[in-house]
Scaffold this motif. Structure first.
Motif, short mmCIF file in Angstrom:
data_model
loop_
_atom_site.label_atom_id
_atom_site.label_comp_id
_atom_site.label_asym_id
_atom_site.label_seq_id
_atom_site.Cartn_x
_atom_site.Cartn_y
_atom_site.Cartn_z
N ILE A 164 0.83 -1.20 0.00
CA ILE A 164 0.00 0.00 0.00
C ILE A 164 0.87 1.25 0.00
N CYS A 165 1.87 1.25 0.86
CA CYS A 165 2.75 2.42 0.96
C CYS A 165 3.53 2.63 -0.34
N ALA A 166 4.04 1.54 -0.91
CA ALA A 166 4.80 1.66 -2.14
C ALA A 166 3.92 2.16 -3.28
N LEU A 167 2.70 1.68 -3.36
CA LEU A 167 1.78 2.13 -4.41
C LEU A 167 1.46 3.61 -4.26
N GLN A 168 1.31 4.07 -3.02
CA GLN A 168 1.04 5.49 -2.81
C GLN A 168 2.22 6.35 -3.25
N VAL A 169 3.42 5.92 -2.91
CA VAL A 169 4.62 6.66 -3.33
C VAL A 169 4.71 6.67 -4.86
N LEU A 170 4.47 5.53 -5.48
CA LEU A 170 4.53 5.45 -6.95
C LEU A 170 3.49 6.36 -7.60
N ALA A 171 2.32 6.48 -6.99
CA ALA A 171 1.29 7.35 -7.55
C ALA A 171 1.78 8.79 -7.64
N PHE A 172 2.51 9.22 -6.63
CA PHE A 172 3.07 10.57 -6.67
C PHE A 172 4.24 10.66 -7.64
N MET A 173 5.10 9.65 -7.66
CA MET A 173 6.24 9.67 -8.58
C MET A 173 5.77 9.68 -10.03
N LEU A 174 4.79 8.85 -10.33
CA LEU A 174 4.34 8.70 -11.72
C LEU A 174 3.49 9.87 -12.18
N SER A 175 2.99 10.67 -11.24
CA SER A 175 2.26 11.86 -11.65
C SER A 175 3.20 12.94 -12.17
N GLU A 176 4.50 12.78 -11.88
CA GLU A 176 5.48 13.77 -12.30
C GLU A 176 6.36 13.29 -13.45
N ARG A 177 6.40 11.97 -13.68
CA ARG A 177 7.28 11.44 -14.72
C ARG A 177 6.70 10.16 -15.30
N ALA A 178 7.07 9.85 -16.52
CA ALA A 178 6.57 8.65 -17.19
C ALA A 178 7.31 7.42 -16.67
N LEU A 179 6.63 6.30 -16.67
CA LEU A 179 7.24 5.04 -16.27
C LEU A 179 8.09 4.50 -17.40
#
Length: 203
Positions: free
Chosen positions: A179-194
């Protein structure tokens, strides 16, 4: 810090070098008000942190930032479910929703509902973890690109470390860690492409 970050850049950079390790050391204290003050300080400093990590001789500072990121993430991932950022505290941001687009705490895809101080603290914690992870990755990618351009100009670039780490935790970690990792990724991916190669490495 709100005044020095605007009025005196040199003083702010010097203060940042000292504050990052101090915040890391004090974060384990269970005082909510102190943590909130530290989060506010980090928000004021985040642009300076991003700039300072790109300096060629910033290895020690980058290590401090990464250590702080690890402390924030470890603490957050150990919290009970009710102390994590909740989905029902968020709204999707759409082109037609002008109210959501004007909210201060938002990404390109979602925003925090107003009126809950506790959720604001959770939002800022996850946001800063993602921010520091992205800052660290940006430095690593630029450094690796420079080496490859000089030594092996035709070699493909590999994915960045923190993004890979959180993707692995989101797919293979324990339930709370996922859950925590997914939340962090949601913020990271909102700023940059995977990066396709990062996703391939995880799968």
């Amino acid at each position: 810090m709100s005044r020095t970050s605007l009025d005196n850049g040199i003083l702010t950079e010097r203060s940042t070098l000292q504050l990052i390790p101090l915040i890391k050391d004090f974060w384990s204290l269970k005082t909510t008000s102190l943590k909130d003050e530290m989060l506010i300080t980090l928000v004021h400093l985040k642009e300076y942190i991003a700039k300072m990590t790109l300096s060629p001789d910033a290895e020690a500072f980058v290590s401090d930032v990464e250590s702080l990121m690890d402390v924030l993430y470890t603490d957050y991932s150990k919290r009970s479910d009710r102390d994590l950022l909740q989905v029902d505290e968020l709204d999707l941001v759409t082109e037609s929703d002008l109210t959501a687009r004007r909210r201060a705490l938002r990404t390109a895809a979602f925003c925090l509902r107003t009126g809950n101080l506790r959720s604001e603290s959770q939002w800022m914690t996850v946001y800063l973890i993602a921010y520091f992870a992205s800052v660290s990755d940006t430095r690593k990618v630029k450094a690796r690109r420079h080496v490859v351009d000089v030594d092996q100009p035709n070699k493909r670039q590999r994915g960045s470390h923190n993004m890979q780490h959180f993707l692995r935790q989101a797919t293979h970690g324990q339930s709370a860690v996922r859950i925590c990792a997914l939340q962090v990724l949601a913020f990271m991916l909102s700023e940059r492409a995977l990066d396709d190669e990062v996703l391939h490495d995880v799968l």
